[in-house]
Design an enzyme around this catalytic site. Structure first.
Site, mmCIF file in Angstrom:
data_model
loop_
_atom_site.group_PDB
_atom_site.id
_atom_site.type_symbol
_atom_site.label_atom_id
_atom_site.label_comp_id
_atom_site.label_asym_id
_atom_site.label_seq_id
_atom_site.Cartn_x
_atom_site.Cartn_y
_atom_site.Cartn_z
ATOM 1 N N TRP A 101 47.576 70.365 31.295
ATOM 2 C CA TRP A 101 47.718 71.892 31.336
ATOM 3 C C TRP A 101 47.270 72.396 32.667
ATOM 4 C CZ3 TRP A 101 52.213 72.061 28.848
ATOM 5 C CH2 TRP A 101 52.480 71.434 27.601
ATOM 6 N N ASP A 171 43.465 79.716 29.982
ATOM 7 C CA ASP A 171 44.437 79.328 29.140
ATOM 8 C C ASP A 171 43.688 78.848 27.754
ATOM 9 O OD1 ASP A 171 46.249 78.157 27.550
ATOM 10 O OD2 ASP A 171 47.065 76.880 29.082
ATOM 11 N N LYS A 195 49.997 76.857 18.699
ATOM 12 C CA LYS A 195 48.936 75.970 18.314
ATOM 13 C C LYS A 195 48.356 76.519 17.173
ATOM 14 C CE LYS A 195 50.493 73.988 21.728
ATOM 15 N NZ LYS A 195 50.286 73.821 23.065
HETATM 16 C C1 LIG Z 1 50.767 73.517 24.518
HETATM 17 C C2 LIG Z 1 50.150 74.130 25.460
HETATM 18 C C3 LIG Z 1 50.701 74.581 26.816
HETATM 19 C C4 LIG Z 1 52.046 74.710 26.801
HETATM 20 O O1 LIG Z 1 52.696 75.701 26.042
HETATM 21 P P1 LIG Z 1 54.194 75.966 26.090
HETATM 22 O O2 LIG Z 1 54.468 77.091 25.121
HETATM 23 O O3 LIG Z 1 54.936 74.648 25.383
HETATM 24 O O4 LIG Z 1 54.397 76.249 27.345
HETATM 25 C C5 LIG Z 1 49.811 75.056 27.775
HETATM 26 N N1 LIG Z 1 48.507 74.957 27.686
HETATM 27 C C6 LIG Z 1 47.935 74.587 26.444
HETATM 28 C C7 LIG Z 1 46.460 74.407 26.695
HETATM 29 C C8 LIG Z 1 48.807 73.900 25.536
HETATM 30 O O5 LIG Z 1 48.081 73.472 24.731
#
Ligand SMILES: *Cc1c(COP(=O)(O)O)cnc(C)c1O
Length: 360
Positions: A101, A171, A195
């Site tokens: 990511w 993030d 998540k």
């Molecule tokens: C799942 C995830 C993403 C991507 O998320 P989307 O909503 O599918 O774009 C980005 N960063 C992390 C840390 C993630 O776990």
């Protein structure tokens, strides 16, 4: 009703109380005679939903007044572009590469300026967090970027990097609301909610006010400008209304259950049950450097591809689902987000113990 123990990395388990409440309100949301899905986002009822969601999130995270809370769309991945478009004033940013990511965010930022990878743990398949105490931070960097919890690899920054005075962008998709956080240490904290908070599509950005400006890169779409969303209370256009409503319910659930301190304690307890088992098991082992382990995503292997597959299959038959590791790493991964009850982890470990006995 047959609920399973769902160890999915995302979209992931949500609190049963929240799902039941949403179900009860489906046909008639509090006397409106309609569901939240069917209601105008300009209605009084909806304004109250989004206002309460923001207020509850502010309370949970102790968000200072000089930060805006934005409910956006496009998932976390949309932010990979939105961040450089809005924040790369000098066209320089530093990225710490701790997994896929972070790497994707870094690659996207390269479209907009000089995005430097100043540290990486790619050399050992992202199984650790690099030492970030004295990094070669670029003197003119607009920000330093991290992915705080690495969903795929199961690592977490337990200490934030020394950014040498540069603004930190993080993030937190897979550790959002899993423990208390000091918002003032960041310029921008953001995460996709699927998540740990709610339905996919919604992304929450918590951004310091002075970073919200009209001075964005030329060509930045209106919809990808933080200022537009901030000036319009996250309702420049139709927001992901139903998703935000569910997030709001999860915030209330968290407040009712003691907030983020209580959540951290529960998450530490859950993770310890699993890691303690892995550390003494003769069949299973964790794949991450101990001091960098995530509380949310726990990857593990047996060392045999066949046994891994057999385990995932047997576990699913026993009601423990979505334990297969990410397609890029194989093995297993148990994601044990806020809504996973302690019994779910205890029962999983019992099952792993039985599987070990039967296969040794
Ligand atoms: C799942 C995830 C993403 C991507 O998320 P989307 O909503 O599918 O774009 C980005 N960063 C992390 C840390 C993630 O776990």
């Amino acid at each position: 009703m047959a609920r399973v123990y769902n160890f999915s990395a995302g979209p992931a388990v949500l609190p049963e109380e929240v799902l039941l409440e949403a179900a009860a309100e489906m046909m008639d949301y509090r006397g409106t005679g309609m569901s939240v899905m069917e209601m105008s986002h300009r209605s009084k009822a909806y304004q109250q939903i989004i206002d309460e969601a923001e207020a509850d999130l502010r309370q949970l995270m102790n968000i200072p007044d000089n930060y805006k809370v934005l409910f956006l769309q496009g998932g976390a991945s949309q932010q990979f572009a939105m961040i450089p478009m809005n924040l790369m004033k000098n066209k320089v940013a530093d990225y710490i590469i701790t997994g896929q990511w972070a790497k994707k965010a870094w690659q996207e930022a390269q479209k907009y300026g000089a995005a430097n990878a100043i540290a990486s743990s790619a050399d050992e398949t992202f199984s650790y967090i690099p030492d970030c105490s004295d990094l070669p931070v670029s003197p003119d960097a607009d920000y330093v970027y991290i992915c705080e919890n690495n969903t795929i690899y199961g690592t977490k920054f337990h200490t934030l990097p020394n950014t040498k005075g540069k603004m930190l962008v993080s993030d937190v998709s897979s550790c959002f609301l899993s423990e208390p956080v000091d918002v003032t240490k960041y310029g921008l904290i953001y995460g996709g909610v699927q998540k740990n908070i709610g339905p996919a599509g919604v992304v929450i950005a918590i951004i310091r006010e002075d970073l919200i400006t009209e001075d964005v890169l030329p060509g930045t779409p209106t919809m990808l400008t933080y200022k537009i969303h901030a000036d319009n209370g996250s309702m420049y256009n139709t927001p992901p209304a139903y998703g935000i409503y569910i997030c709001g319910k999860v915030f209330k659930w968290l407040l009712k259950n003691g907030g983020l301190d209580a959540m951290q304690e529960k998450n530490q307890k859950k993770a310890a049950i699993l890691y303690d088992f892995l550390d003494q098991s003769k069949l299973f082992r964790g794949t991450v450097r101990k001091e960098d382990r995530s509380l949310m995503n726990v990857p593990f292997v047996t060392g045999s591809k066949e046994l891994d597959e057999a385990f995932v299959k047997a576990a699913a038959e026993a009601g423990f689902v979505n334990l297969k590791g990410h397609r890029s790493v194989g093995g297993m991964r148990a994601s044990i987000y806020n809504a996973m009850p302690i019994e779910g982890v205890e029962k999983l470990v019992d099952f792993m113990r039985e599987f070990e006995a039967a296969n040794s």
